[in-house]
Write an enzyme that holds these catalytic residues in place. Structure first.
Site, PDB file in Angstrom:
ATOM      1  N   ARG A 114       0.911  -1.206  -0.082  1.00 29.09           N
ATOM      2  CA  ARG A 114      -0.114  -0.024  -0.044  1.00 29.09           C
ATOM      3  C   ARG A 114       0.875   1.244   0.021  1.00 29.09           C
ATOM      4  O   ARG A 114       2.080   1.003   0.035  1.00 29.09           O
ATOM      5  CB  ARG A 114      -1.156   0.144   1.087  1.00 29.09           C
ATOM      6  CG  ARG A 114      -0.226   0.335   2.722  1.00 29.09           C
ATOM      7  CD  ARG A 114      -1.170   0.260   3.599  1.00 29.09           C
ATOM      8  NE  ARG A 114      -0.612   0.704   5.023  1.00 29.09           N
ATOM      9  CZ  ARG A 114      -1.223   0.953   6.003  1.00 29.09           C
ATOM     10  NH1 ARG A 114      -2.478   0.557   6.225  1.00 29.09           N
ATOM     11  NH2 ARG A 114      -0.582   1.570   7.054  1.00 29.09           N
ATOM     12  N   ASN A 152      -5.087   8.074   3.769  1.00 29.47           N
ATOM     13  CA  ASN A 152      -4.867   7.396   4.724  1.00 29.47           C
ATOM     14  C   ASN A 152      -3.212   7.326   5.148  1.00 29.47           C
ATOM     15  O   ASN A 152      -2.397   6.851   4.222  1.00 29.47           O
ATOM     16  CB  ASN A 152      -5.191   5.721   4.653  1.00 29.47           C
ATOM     17  CG  ASN A 152      -5.086   5.189   5.803  1.00 29.47           C
ATOM     18  OD1 ASN A 152      -5.888   5.302   6.859  1.00 29.47           O
ATOM     19  ND2 ASN A 152      -3.945   4.406   5.999  1.00 29.47           N
ATOM     20  N   GLU A 153      -2.843   7.996   6.072  1.00 27.78           N
ATOM     21  CA  GLU A 153      -1.697   7.830   6.804  1.00 27.78           C
ATOM     22  C   GLU A 153      -0.537   8.298   5.648  1.00 27.78           C
ATOM     23  O   GLU A 153       0.330   7.642   5.233  1.00 27.78           O
ATOM     24  CB  GLU A 153      -1.308   6.448   7.289  1.00 27.78           C
ATOM     25  CG  GLU A 153      -1.864   6.228   8.482  1.00 27.78           C
ATOM     26  CD  GLU A 153      -1.666   4.818   9.218  1.00 27.78           C
ATOM     27  OE1 GLU A 153      -2.083   4.519  10.429  1.00 27.78           O
ATOM     28  OE2 GLU A 153      -1.073   4.068   8.469  1.00 27.78           O
ATOM     29  N   GLU A 305      -7.657   5.682  14.849  1.00 29.28           N
ATOM     30  CA  GLU A 305      -7.478   4.151  14.651  1.00 29.28           C
ATOM     31  C   GLU A 305      -6.756   3.905  15.973  1.00 29.28           C
ATOM     32  O   GLU A 305      -6.156   4.854  16.673  1.00 29.28           O
ATOM     33  CB  GLU A 305      -6.298   3.912  13.703  1.00 29.28           C
ATOM     34  CG  GLU A 305      -7.075   4.010  12.334  1.00 29.28           C
ATOM     35  CD  GLU A 305      -6.203   3.547  11.251  1.00 29.28           C
ATOM     36  OE1 GLU A 305      -5.197   2.613  11.731  1.00 29.28           O
ATOM     37  OE2 GLU A 305      -6.013   3.820  10.099  1.00 29.28           O
ATOM     38  N   TRP A 313       2.687  -5.945  14.089  1.00 27.11           N
ATOM     39  CA  TRP A 313       3.851  -5.344  13.160  1.00 27.11           C
ATOM     40  C   TRP A 313       4.807  -5.139  14.302  1.00 27.11           C
ATOM     41  O   TRP A 313       6.171  -4.784  13.984  1.00 27.11           O
ATOM     42  CB  TRP A 313       3.580  -4.032  12.565  1.00 27.11           C
ATOM     43  CG  TRP A 313       2.717  -3.239  13.325  1.00 27.11           C
ATOM     44  CD1 TRP A 313       1.473  -3.131  12.782  1.00 27.11           C
ATOM     45  CD2 TRP A 313       2.924  -2.202  14.291  1.00 27.11           C
ATOM     46  NE1 TRP A 313       0.810  -2.015  13.643  1.00 27.11           N
ATOM     47  CE2 TRP A 313       1.874  -1.522  14.373  1.00 27.11           C
ATOM     48  CE3 TRP A 313       4.129  -1.753  15.102  1.00 27.11           C
ATOM     49  CZ2 TRP A 313       1.459  -0.431  15.393  1.00 27.11           C
ATOM     50  CZ3 TRP A 313       4.107  -0.908  15.914  1.00 27.11           C
ATOM     51  CH2 TRP A 313       2.848  -0.033  16.150  1.00 27.11           C
ATOM     52  N   GLU A 353      -2.720  -7.982   7.343  1.00 26.81           N
ATOM     53  CA  GLU A 353      -3.196  -7.807   8.674  1.00 26.81           C
ATOM     54  C   GLU A 353      -4.004  -8.775   9.284  1.00 26.81           C
ATOM     55  O   GLU A 353      -4.846  -8.265  10.170  1.00 26.81           O
ATOM     56  CB  GLU A 353      -3.464  -6.398   8.706  1.00 26.81           C
ATOM     57  CG  GLU A 353      -2.475  -5.272   8.355  1.00 26.81           C
ATOM     58  CD  GLU A 353      -3.037  -3.829   8.249  1.00 26.81           C
ATOM     59  OE1 GLU A 353      -2.276  -2.931   8.721  1.00 26.81           O
ATOM     60  OE2 GLU A 353      -4.139  -3.516   7.732  1.00 26.81           O
ATOM     61  N   LYS A 354      -4.026  -9.936   9.106  1.00 28.79           N
ATOM     62  CA  LYS A 354      -5.136 -10.834   9.601  1.00 28.79           C
ATOM     63  C   LYS A 354      -4.980 -10.984  11.099  1.00 28.79           C
ATOM     64  O   LYS A 354      -5.985 -11.808  11.701  1.00 28.79           O
ATOM     65  CB  LYS A 354      -4.933 -12.171   8.747  1.00 28.79           C
ATOM     66  CG  LYS A 354      -3.901 -12.814   8.313  1.00 28.79           C
ATOM     67  CD  LYS A 354      -3.900 -13.917   7.722  1.00 28.79           C
ATOM     68  CE  LYS A 354      -2.695 -14.586   7.112  1.00 28.79           C
ATOM     69  NZ  LYS A 354      -1.859 -13.768   6.384  1.00 28.79           N
ATOM     70  N   PHE A 355      -3.547 -10.735  11.355  1.00 32.91           N
ATOM     71  CA  PHE A 355      -3.314 -11.087  12.933  1.00 32.91           C
ATOM     72  C   PHE A 355      -3.473  -9.608  13.714  1.00 32.91           C
ATOM     73  O   PHE A 355      -3.012  -9.541  14.854  1.00 32.91           O
ATOM     74  CB  PHE A 355      -1.961 -11.671  13.053  1.00 32.91           C
ATOM     75  CG  PHE A 355      -1.992 -13.191  12.645  1.00 32.91           C
ATOM     76  CD1 PHE A 355      -2.439 -13.959  13.411  1.00 32.91           C
ATOM     77  CD2 PHE A 355      -1.277 -13.379  11.482  1.00 32.91           C
ATOM     78  CE1 PHE A 355      -2.437 -15.416  12.908  1.00 32.91           C
ATOM     79  CE2 PHE A 355      -1.175 -14.775  10.927  1.00 32.91           C
ATOM     80  CZ  PHE A 355      -1.862 -15.661  12.078  1.00 32.91           C
ATOM     81  N   HIS A 356      -3.922  -8.651  13.201  1.00 32.33           N
ATOM     82  CA  HIS A 356      -4.192  -7.357  13.673  1.00 32.33           C
ATOM     83  C   HIS A 356      -5.686  -7.551  14.281  1.00 32.33           C
ATOM     84  O   HIS A 356      -6.635  -7.861  13.746  1.00 32.33           O
ATOM     85  CB  HIS A 356      -4.040  -6.292  12.900  1.00 32.33           C
ATOM     86  CG  HIS A 356      -4.055  -4.710  13.450  1.00 32.33           C
ATOM     87  ND1 HIS A 356      -5.088  -4.381  13.878  1.00 32.33           N
ATOM     88  CD2 HIS A 356      -3.137  -3.924  13.377  1.00 32.33           C
ATOM     89  CE1 HIS A 356      -4.923  -3.209  14.472  1.00 32.33           C
ATOM     90  NE2 HIS A 356      -3.477  -2.702  13.995  1.00 32.33           N
TER      91      HIS A 356
END
Length: 655
Positions: A114, A152-153, A305, A313, A353-356
């Protein structure tokens, strides 16, 4: 100009990023049911949806978003609609390689992650404007729409050829002539003089140290180019919806944006905040970011957020212990937030980001995280009508400037053993542990509202900033400056004497002979405390009213701390307890007091409007003395003279 209050309507916004395109539509109906049960009243949609909205060049697929907007509106949930321009679709980079950023070594940053866009690319800007235009035209009248979220960011650098051409134009506007640029950059050093604008380049990979002012200007340029991208999209959505506020989310203390300047272009200032739940100073980091964001907003702000549990991360990604998510969320409200949101609503099953964590994790609605999310939603509904739109008062301003940070954060300096954010955190921590609420301010801002102005470190100061500090003291204000302040001007040119002469006179310094940086585990013994990171060989001019000397070593007997009238200079970084005690004493002498006296260790007290927030950052219950009778908005109980806070407990006391 629309503000956050136009979207909150007397309540605290609660929700987070919602990415329904990752899920079958039957899941959407389950989502809105759970949102209603959790008290969610706002979702941010579309942040990374460009490939879904424009699957091929010029095509538009809005049908899915139409259905989603209608669905959430039917359930009383508002939408913060994002422009999807932070993550262009693969076809854009494939067809137009000029839209991809290039790093300082000449390597292209490809799609597949991204933020793979060049802020200077005319092609990227054209396509970003087109999708933003169509998005704004389609949903301008939709009743679910409450706010716009641009990109975004913002965080990309670009050293490519198109960026180089824009950099030269930016420099031409700043300096006018090559002679002026050569003077500002000090190009007489190392035979760097420029005779043609085409010779000027971004600070790409070099054999040895780069020109410091060239690097400084490139950071200024990068912030400005990203800001141009933001304002271009902002102006498009404003044209379609002039009554709706517009924001973009900052990353806290990211060095690539001059957030003071950016905040002036936003209707709502928002930030993403992810303290490490294992960090014993995580709450202090949160307080610093919250104070800074509130100050940029000049009032209520938006927590865009945070994590409901673990992130994905860090080296080891720990979940938040029971109660910590609620505690840190209510800390943000105490320090001025009118919106408490997360990344993201439902935890992804695929992707990076599936573990976020998320508000609905892989454990589903029965999971502890989601149950705590529901409790927080109920809490925010109770206190929202009493807090939304109210302000946090502070008698102290901590000065911070990105340009000074950029100038000081380069190679070839006296020490690499510390960095600016660490120093800023140390000074804010001292004030936070003394229970003193602070604002942040730019060194050229109006300082008249503050009794005490604290400068942890501002290596580079403009003449206007120095005059502003002197004026603050002349008005009877107190000034406390840390080491290595006022050393350089805005071109990173060392001022004669190593500290600006006006500041030397203000503090009672005749000469700064040498900077004496300390090794990581080295301390400087002073009378009553130890200094860390840094020390300075200062010769006083005899006008100081108070000094604290170094004891032993090369600096024996020379001042570590000087006070002349209401101006203090601290030439080292005192250890945490010593710095806390020093600043507490200085603030007390200036008439600045904590929100509540006699607080137990680990308890934070903040006043917002008429409310007193008490936050227990410890795991053990504590009893806090609160003279008088109060109503706890969270428990709806009446408390007299004392209140007990459980593990990570919070009380919100109304008079």
């Amino acid at each position: 100009m629309p503000r956050l209050g136009d979207a909150t309507r007397g309540r605290i916004l609660y929700g987070g990023d919602y990415n329904p395109e990752q899920w079958p539509e039957e899941t959407w109906h389950e989502d809105v049911r759970l949102m209603r049960a959790a008290g969610v009243n706002s979702v941010t949609v579309g942040v990374f949806s460009w490939a879904k909205l424009e699957p091929r060049p010029g095509q538009r697929d809005f049908a899915w978003l139409d259905r989603l907007m209608d669905l959430v509106h039917e359930h009383g949930i508002g939408v913060v609609l994002a422009t999807p321009t932070a993550s262009p679709p693969p076809w854009l980079g494939h067809l137009h390689p000029d839209t991809l950023p290039v790093d300082q070594d000449g390597r292209t940053e490809w799609w597949g992650g991204r933020q793979h866009f060049s802020h200077s690319s005319a092609t990227y800007r054209r396509h970003a404007a087109a999708i933003t235009e169509d998005l704004a035209a389609r949903y301008a009248g939709h009743p679910a729409l409450t706010m716009w979220h641009i990109n975004n960011e913002y965080c990309t650098y670009d050293y490519g050829d198109e960026a180089a051409a824009r950099f030269r134009r930016w420099l031409g506007n700043r300096y006018g002539t090559l002679d002026a640029l050569n003077t500002a950059w000090g190009t007489a050093f190392w035979s760097q003089g420029y005779g043609d604008w085409d010779e000027v380049m971004p600070p790409r990979h070099a054999h040895y140290l780069k020109n410091p002012t060239q690097v400084l200007d490139f950071r200024r340029f990068t912030s400005d180019m990203l800001l141009e991208c933001y304002t271009a999209e902002r102006d498009i959505v404003r044209r379609h919806t002039p009554d709706l506020p517009v924001t973009t989310n900052f990353m806290p203390l990211w060095s690539g944006q001059d957030a003071w300047r950016w905040a002036e272009e936003e209707d709502v200032v928002s930030v993403d905040l992810y303290p490490d739940p294992r960090d014993p100073l995580g709450a202090q980091h949160g307080a610093l970011v919250q104070d800074m964001t509130r100050s940029q907003a000049r009032g209520p702000w938006m927590l865009m957020e945070q994590a409901a549990g673990a992130v994905n991360w860090r080296g080891a990604n720990h979940p938040k212990p029971r109660g910590l998510n609620r505690l840190w969320s209510l800390q943000a409200v105490a320090r001025g937030a009118d919106a408490v949101c997360y990344f993201q609503w439902r935890q992804s099953r695929q992707g990076a980001e599936k573990f976020h964590s998320a508000m609905v994790g892989h454990a589903g609605e029965q999971g502890r995280t989601h149950q705590e999310v529901r409790q927080l939603g109920a809490d925010l509904a109770k206190i929202g009508p009493h807090t939304a739109g109210t302000h946090v008062g502070a008698g102290i301003a901590v000065l911070h400037d990105w340009h000074s940070w950029w100038a000081g954060d380069q190679d070839g300096r006296p020490s690499t053993r510390f960095d600016y954010p660490d120093v800023l955190h140390a000074w804010h921590r001292a004030l936070w542990e003394a229970h003193l609420t602070t604002d942040f301010a730019h060194p050229e801002h109006d300082l008249t509202p503050y009794r005490v102005v604290v400068v942890p470190q501002l290596y580079a100061l403009t003449d206007a900033a120095i005059d502003n500090l002197l004026a603050h003291v002349r008005r009877g204000g107190t000034l406390v400056c840390g080491f290595l302040t006022g050393v350089a001007d805005e071109d990173d040119r060392i001022r004669p004497g190593g500290i600006d002469a006006r500041l030397r006179q203000l503090f009672g310094i005749r000469t700064l002979h040498e900077w004496w940086p300390l090794e990581t585990d080295e301390t400087a013994v002073c009378d009553g405390f130890r200094g860390t990171l840094w020390s300075e060989e200062i010769e006083p001019d005899g006008t100081a009213d108070e000094t604290v000397p170094y004891k032993g070593g090369e600096l024996d007997g020379l001042p570590a701390v000087l006070r002349k009238g209401r101006a203090w200079y601290v030439s080292t970084l005192p250890e945490p307890d010593a710095l806390r005690d020093l600043l507490a004493r200085i603030c007390a002498d200036a008439g600045v007091r904590p929100a509540l006296a006699g607080l137990p260790a680990g308890v934070e007290a903040v006043r917002r409007g008429d409310l007193l927030f008490l936050l227990n950052h410890g795991r053990d219950p504590v009893t806090v003395g609160v003279p008088g009778t109060h109503r706890d908005l969270l428990t709806e109980a009446t408390v007299t003279d004392r209140v007990t806070l459980g593990r990570h407990g919070v009380a919100v006391l109304a008079p």
